[in-house]
Design an enzyme around this catalytic site. Sequence first.
Site: not given
Length: 674
Positions: A99-101, A105, A144
Amino acid sequence: NITTSTINAIAERFRLEAQLGARFANENHIVRVYDFEWDKKRDLLALVTEYMPGGSLKDKLHRLREEGKPGLSINEAVRTAYHVALGLAALHKAGLVHRDIKPSNILYDARGNAKVSDLGVVQIPHGITRRTELGEDAPPHPGTPEYMSPEQVHTVDYLPPASDIYSLGVTLFEALTLHKYKHLRPGTRVRDLRPEVPLWFDELIVRMLAKAPESRPWDGAELARLLEPYLQSGVSSEESTLWDDLTDTEATEVLTEEQKGSSASVTPPPPPKPPGQDSPPKAPQGPQIPQRSSRPRFLVGLILALLLAIGIVLIYPRRIFQSMTFQQTPTSVRTLTPFFTRTPTLTSTPASIPTATSASLTWPLMPNTPTPRLNTITLENIESLALLRIIEAHTKAITSVAFSTDFVASASGDKTVRIWRVRTGTLKHTLRGHSLGVLSVAFSSNKRFIASGSWDRTVRLWTVDDGQLVRILPHRRAVTTLAFSPDDKLLATGSSDKVVRLWEMPDGGTRSVLYGHQDWVTSVAFSPDGVFLASGSRDGTIRVWRISDEKLVYILEGHTNWVTSIAFSPDSKFLASASRDGTVRLWRMSDGALIYTFEQEGNIRGVAFSPDGVLLASGSGSGTVRLWNTENGEVLRVLNTGQWVTSVAFAPDGTLLSAGLGNGAIWLWGVPKK
């Protein structure tokens, strides 16, 4: 100035990341987490991770902007994408979505290998929130915004693995162009800003950025397989053993040649050779010895061989003719001619069973020969039922066959599922990816998907049109059987772990687990009216649940050995069960009463109703398929195959009957129109 609630929320993220970091400590492309500390008195949170001296992808892009470079080198971008795909594959196999690639990260170790970090907002399908139950009350997905997939922004449903693929696509777009994708005009491609990017890579990123999740590579494993052929520098064996499917060379060949040529597939050119390797290096040259040409000697030998072959054929034509054999290839139809010694005929049967006339048995069709116009198989024309086609489908035994309107699918111990065109008997797709033999296969009612279950403890969902892998559903043990509900909202799977699992379609979340069987679940089936779900087991029983409240309605007992196959009648009033005890039993669903017991020699492995419900087919280890009249239990036809029959199925329109055999072949019967 940070509130207590904020500190608590951050602490929960840290704790989750620590737990997951420990869980994936052996994965080569997920950042390892060693410890988590929370000093509540000083509001101090600490997460101890492995040292990543290469920094983040965000740092690299910042330096490239300062240096005036166009973006990450193409080789490094491909390598980074591949490593991140492997990290995501491990998460997706465990049922998690990152959910936040994003660039910050993705971190690099000392060797330049990319790793996925920050697991603090990972979606856990069966966490406390139960998003599918909360519905509109579920909180928005974290992440994001600039890198979120459309479904992550606009829905509160569980996210599919393809959501991470979209985020990685946005990240790769930025890495190659130094432009943020969502700040540009919709439809902008990488090559619009950086023409030297290979077309195959540009097209793959376009697929990753598709609005519909099912149009993207579905998860990290599929993306890794698409990228692997284009790696310029090899990945070490240590890195390539991330999960079982990627260590199997066959598993990397997801698409058949036919699929690769379709418009729905990425069709990149062959990967460029490394510089200086356009031709193999020359060996050191020693003293040159003049060589005599071998061409005259070769021609003389060829002529002598041809004369010898012609002489043998002229002298022994009958022996050669009768000894001809067929090469069994998994993607072709066996060509049958009258010298085929095992003529398909009826077995010796009681006088009450009609004897076929010579006109009712025709030789199977040649490859690519269209199937003739067919009548629906009925009681009235059952005597005219003829063998139409034999498809040499697999190199190992077929375990399951399933029909759609235009296709018949077969699963086999050779680790593949194959989809065949009914009209011509030709291959449409070979679905590869399972690391062990495939045990079951089923089409969805809407004809869009096909599911397969395997010894490798996974269920794989594929698209019928282009053969793309859509998702992988993990199981604790081997997946022995599966079936779609009539409305395609559920997929039921049975396993050697003795339970039946219900998966919500299309998001792949687990709805429930049904317990009760004392041994392997060997067969599952939904009633056509959507009211019941039945399961058969090696414990000799059939359990029937009501789907609406998952209440157990019946436990049907009477078989003295494994229940191998079950099927509901089209009107949902009856359930047929086959067993290794040599019987087929017909049960009434209104009260669970036993109506008939049909006896057949051998281990009965498959049972199926005709679409009108009047005929019941059963296949046996004795090599026979029997057709029964469901109204009175009379045997109408006995079809001999000479091979173990492992599965039977009727076409949806009732014009064809298929049998999967132990020698890897599919036999198709029908009644041609005169």
